[in-house]
Design a protein around this motif. Structure first.
Motif, PDB file in Angstrom:
ATOM      1  N   ASN A  89       0.825  -1.209   0.000  1.00 61.48           N
ATOM      2  CA  ASN A  89       0.000   0.000   0.000  1.00 61.48           C
ATOM      3  C   ASN A  89       0.859   1.258   0.000  1.00 61.48           C
ATOM      4  N   LEU A  90       1.964   1.229   0.735  1.00 62.06           N
ATOM      5  CA  LEU A  90       2.860   2.382   0.743  1.00 62.06           C
ATOM      6  C   LEU A  90       3.382   2.663  -0.663  1.00 62.06           C
ATOM      7  N   ALA A  91       3.838   1.631  -1.356  1.00 63.59           N
ATOM      8  CA  ALA A  91       4.337   1.820  -2.721  1.00 63.59           C
ATOM      9  C   ALA A  91       3.234   2.356  -3.634  1.00 63.59           C
ATOM     10  N   HIS A  92       2.035   1.828  -3.474  1.00 64.56           N
ATOM     11  CA  HIS A  92       0.892   2.274  -4.285  1.00 64.56           C
ATOM     12  C   HIS A  92       0.605   3.760  -4.056  1.00 64.56           C
ATOM     13  N   TYR A  93       0.558   4.164  -2.796  1.00 64.79           N
ATOM     14  CA  TYR A  93       0.218   5.554  -2.500  1.00 64.79           C
ATOM     15  C   TYR A  93       1.367   6.505  -2.834  1.00 64.79           C
ATOM     16  N   GLU A  94       2.598   6.052  -2.718  1.00 65.59           N
ATOM     17  CA  GLU A  94       3.721   6.909  -3.117  1.00 65.59           C
ATOM     18  C   GLU A  94       3.676   7.187  -4.616  1.00 65.59           C
ATOM     19  N   ARG A  95       3.357   6.168  -5.406  1.00 67.79           N
ATOM     20  CA  ARG A  95       3.235   6.390  -6.857  1.00 67.79           C
ATOM     21  C   ARG A  95       2.085   7.341  -7.166  1.00 67.79           C
ATOM     22  N   ALA A  96       0.961   7.150  -6.475  1.00 66.66           N
ATOM     23  CA  ALA A  96      -0.192   8.023  -6.703  1.00 66.66           C
ATOM     24  C   ALA A  96       0.110   9.458  -6.286  1.00 66.66           C
ATOM     25  N   ALA A 101      -4.125  15.566  -1.352  1.00 67.62           N
ATOM     26  CA  ALA A 101      -3.972  15.668   0.105  1.00 67.62           C
ATOM     27  C   ALA A 101      -4.326  14.351   0.786  1.00 67.62           C
ATOM     28  N   THR A 102      -5.370  13.689   0.301  1.00 71.82           N
ATOM     29  CA  THR A 102      -5.756  12.389   0.857  1.00 71.82           C
ATOM     30  C   THR A 102      -4.611  11.397   0.733  1.00 71.82           C
ATOM     31  N   THR A 103      -4.002  11.365  -0.433  1.00 72.94           N
ATOM     32  CA  THR A 103      -2.922  10.415  -0.680  1.00 72.94           C
ATOM     33  C   THR A 103      -1.718  10.713   0.201  1.00 72.94           C
TER      34      THR A 103
END
Length: 424
Positions: A288-295, A302-304
């Protein structure tokens, strides 16, 4: 109900990928069993030591199996595949089940599973659909139609075998102890449902958090509102609950002070179960961390940004918890470490399935090295002869990466860059 008649599943014997089927004496359970001409009325799937996921009127949620209690008239069966899953298949099944957290329950489609006539195939779920779809996602077809099946049809699947001696009596003292403990999972479920309910006010098609992620990326005009909902719900601070209730999970000195003795059976079981899933148990946090860092790099929502900060904390907390358990075992039960500590060999199928999600460049470089040298037994970076190492500080250096295959030169370069590497 007499205390001695209360049972629970033996958590130490339950394995990820196991299916739990139950029935009670209640009216709903009885109606399901009559309609399906079966012995069971509910299906759940084990996704981690002590953790199950199911679909009920509250939607898809995770539960602590030790809090699931059964009376003398309840039927409980635990089933396991006759042919073992590959580690990659198991990961796929677990990922599917976790990805559906929050998805709403479809009572109408559950009823249609025992009726003739139209069978719409929506994204909403019911218990047996969740289990069957999860296995189908990994190419394992428990039933003819994963979208429309009953718990009884799963029970009768020729791919599954029922396990014997899977329940135990719960003593009055244990019941009292569990009743006195906080139940953070129940609080988490309430918070998750409140967040998704708010998201559905913006877009009624939202089912789960994957949908909510897409909503944030596709609708920047809703970003601040969704970020506010996350903050005010308490979701971003859920990790503090375990830290407050179980500080000994995260500090070796505290663990020593909390233990009755080095022979404390409960603590030993906790530490062993924790290192058995040393890398995969908390992998979802790194993914999830990798996913949100890419996003965040792509859109800067701000949510991300809030979720990136959250998952960085969760990755660190999970590794700390597992390192503390390992350190306690090394101090008091060193003979138990080797047979229980999860080791993931570099360049194995499981290794690539993990690295491709958390450090895809590392996976691509390793494949090039393997292809160029014609062997997987080479350095992940340069292709020279190599040895295997565990990345001790993966949470800070490369979250989620369990191990590396490195030559002497690359080992020294990485150590010089701050990575802590020890022989695997």
């Amino acid at each position: 109900m007499p205390d001695e008649e209360i049972r629970r599943i033996k958590v130490e014997r339950l394995m990820p990928g196991d299916i739990i089927l139950t029935a009670s004496s209640g009216k709903v359970s009885k109606a399901i069993r009559i309609a399906s001409k079966g012995q069971v009325s509910h299906a759940m799937i084990c996704v981690q030591h002590g953790s199950i996921i199911d679909s009920t009127n509250d939607g898809v949620q995770a539960h602590n199996i030790q809090r699931e209690l059964y009376g003398p008239d309840d039927h409980v069966a635990v089933l396991r595949l006759r042919q073992s899953l590959t580690e990659v298949q198991l990961g796929t099944i677990i990922d599917f089940a976790r990805s559906e957290i929050g998805t709403r329950y479809s009572k109408s489609e559950a009823v249609r599973s025992v009726l003739t006539g139209p069978k719409p195939r929506t994204r909403q779920l019911f218990c047996s659909r969740l289990v069957a779809r999860a296995f189908a996602s990994a190419g394992v077809h428990l039933v003819a139609d994963p979208d429309y099946c009953t718990p009884e049809q799963i029970r009768r699947s020729p791919l599954l075998a029922e396990l014997a001696d899977m329940t135990e009596t719960v003593s009055p003292a244990e019941l009292a102890a569990w009743a006195a403990r906080p139940n953070p999972i129940a609080g988490m479920q309430d918070i998750q449902n409140r967040i998704l309910a708010a998201a559905r006010q913006l877009d009624p098609s939202v089912e789960n958090f994957n949908d909510l992620d897409r909503l944030v990326q596709d609708h920047p005009e809703w970003d601040e509102e969704i970020a506010r909902v996350y903050r005010e719900s308490g979701y971003l601070d859920l990790w503090r609950a375990d830290l407050a209730v179980n500080p000994w999970h995260y500090d070796l000195d505290h663990m020593e002070a909390s233990a009755g003795s080095p022979r404390d059976a409960g603590l030993l079981e906790y530490c062993l179960s924790t290192i058995c899933e040393f890398h995969t148990g908390g992998l979802r946090f790194a993914v999830n961390l990798a996913h949100y860092e890419r996003a965040l790099d792509a859109n800067g929502r701000a949510t991300t940004a809030q979720l990136v900060a959250l998952y960085r904390q969760l990755v660190i907390g999970d590794q700390t918890r597992r390192e503390v358990a390992l350190a306690w075992l090394q101090r008091h039960h060193p003979e138990e470490v080797a047979p229980h500590l999860q080791r993931i060999a570099p360049h194995s199928d499981l290794w690539f399935s993990i690295v491709d999600r958390v450090e895809p460049r590392l996976g691509a470089i390793a494949r090039l090295s393997i292809q160029r040298m014609g062997s997987p037994d080479v350095c992940s970076a340069c292709g020279d002869p190599a040895k295997d190492y565990r990345l001790v500080n993966a949470a800070e250096a490369m979250p989620g990466v369990p191990s590396l295959r490195l030559c002497g030169d690359c080992l020294e370069i990485r150590r010089g860059g701050g990575e802590i590497l020890e022989p695997l």
